[in-house]
Design an enzyme around this catalytic site. Structure first.
Site, PDB file in Angstrom:
ATOM      1  N   GLY A   5       0.812  -1.205   0.000  1.00  0.00           N
ATOM      2  CA  GLY A   5       0.000   0.000   0.000  1.00  0.00           C
ATOM      3  C   GLY A   5       0.845   1.253   0.000  1.00  0.00           C
ATOM      4  N   THR A   6       0.271   2.316  -0.571  1.00  0.00           N
ATOM      5  CA  THR A   6       0.892   3.647  -0.567  1.00  0.00           C
ATOM      6  C   THR A   6       1.760   3.891  -1.795  1.00  0.00           C
ATOM      7  OG1 THR A   6       0.952   3.808   1.834  1.00  0.00           O
ATOM      8  CG2 THR A   6       2.440   5.228   0.661  1.00  0.00           C
ATOM      9  N   THR A   7       1.702   5.113  -2.267  1.00  0.00           N
ATOM     10  CA  THR A   7       2.696   5.615  -3.215  1.00  0.00           C
ATOM     11  C   THR A   7       3.069   7.019  -2.784  1.00  0.00           C
ATOM     12  OG1 THR A   7       1.756   4.334  -5.048  1.00  0.00           O
ATOM     13  CG2 THR A   7       3.213   6.167  -5.620  1.00  0.00           C
ATOM     14  N   SER A  54       4.036   0.506  -2.495  1.00  0.00           N
ATOM     15  CA  SER A  54       3.711  -0.557  -3.446  1.00  0.00           C
ATOM     16  C   SER A  54       3.543  -0.045  -4.867  1.00  0.00           C
ATOM     17  CB  SER A  54       2.428  -1.275  -3.008  1.00  0.00           C
ATOM     18  OG  SER A  54       1.343  -0.363  -2.925  1.00  0.00           O
ATOM     19  N   GLY A  62      -3.125  -0.925  -3.846  1.00  0.00           N
ATOM     20  CA  GLY A  62      -2.787  -0.360  -2.542  1.00  0.00           C
ATOM     21  C   GLY A  62      -2.720   1.148  -2.538  1.00  0.00           C
TER      22      GLY A  62
END
Length: 210
Positions: free
Chosen positions: A10-12, A142, A181
């Site tokens: 998860g997350t960018t 991710s 994510g």
């Protein structure tokens, strides 16, 4: 270490060095396993007027690190009568991350620290081991492989702040479209000598996303 796999779920977050400052961008989704745990999660934090940090990984660990960074920045200013530089703060937190890993209690976070060293903008990527790399552009989370595709194709050394904002938004947007994510919109922050830490208004970001 199995726990470190959490960093990729998860997350960018994205950081770009521009001619007159730094651009930080991130999505707003938090995930827990295969579930969406939050849709308006803050991932970019102000440390002082000229330093910001993005976080990917454990929300609890990220908050602890952000609180520590703010405390160290305040303490440095009291002791030295000037604001801590991005380089000095990144080095300080690097030691904290490395020490926690050696003690088998790692902080499960990856950070992008953006800000100023005197009059020069700078950008640093820190991983849970305490490794620190100065970058022209970087991404974590991710969705970072997708974001890197945009960054590597579109980044130009010495690019203007406005151009860097557009590239950062496109990089996170590409992850929004391809990574489960990553989601729920984009937050963008600029850090310049003239305006300090500034979060772009929602409507300005929406125009760039459209």
């Amino acid at each position: 270490m199995k726990e470190l796999d959490q960093l990729t779920k998860g997350t960018t977050t994205v950081g770009i060095l521009a001619d007159k400052g730094v651009v930080l961008a991130a999505d707003r989704r938090a995930v827990m396993g295969n579930l969406i745990a939050g849709k308006q999660v803050k991932k970019i934090f102000r440390i002082h007027d000229y330093i910001g940090v993005t976080t990917a990984g454990s929300v609890a660990d990220a908050q602890k690190i952000v609180d520590l960074m703010r405390a160290e920045a305040r303490l440095y200013e009291l002791r030295h009568n000037r604001m801590i530089s991005a380089r000095a703060l990144a080095n300080m937190i690097s030691h904290v991350l490395h020490s926690s890993l050696k003690a088998f209690r790692p902080y499960l976070v990856q950070l992008i620290v953006g800000g100023f060293n005197d009059d020069d903008p700078a950008l640093y990527n820190l991983d849970p081991s305490g490794s620190i790399i100065e970058e022209d552009y970087t991404a974590t989370g991710s969705g970072s492989p997708t974001a890197y595709g945009v960054l590597e194709a579109e980044y130009e050394e010495g690019m203007s702040l406005d151009d860097a904002i557009e590239v950062a938004v496109r990089a996170v947007k590409s992850a929004l479209e391809r990574d489960t994510g990553t989601g729920e919109g984009v937050t963008v922050v600029t850090i310049t000598r003239e305006e300090g830490y500034r979060e772009l208004p929602e409507e300005e970001v929406e125009k760039l996303l459209s």
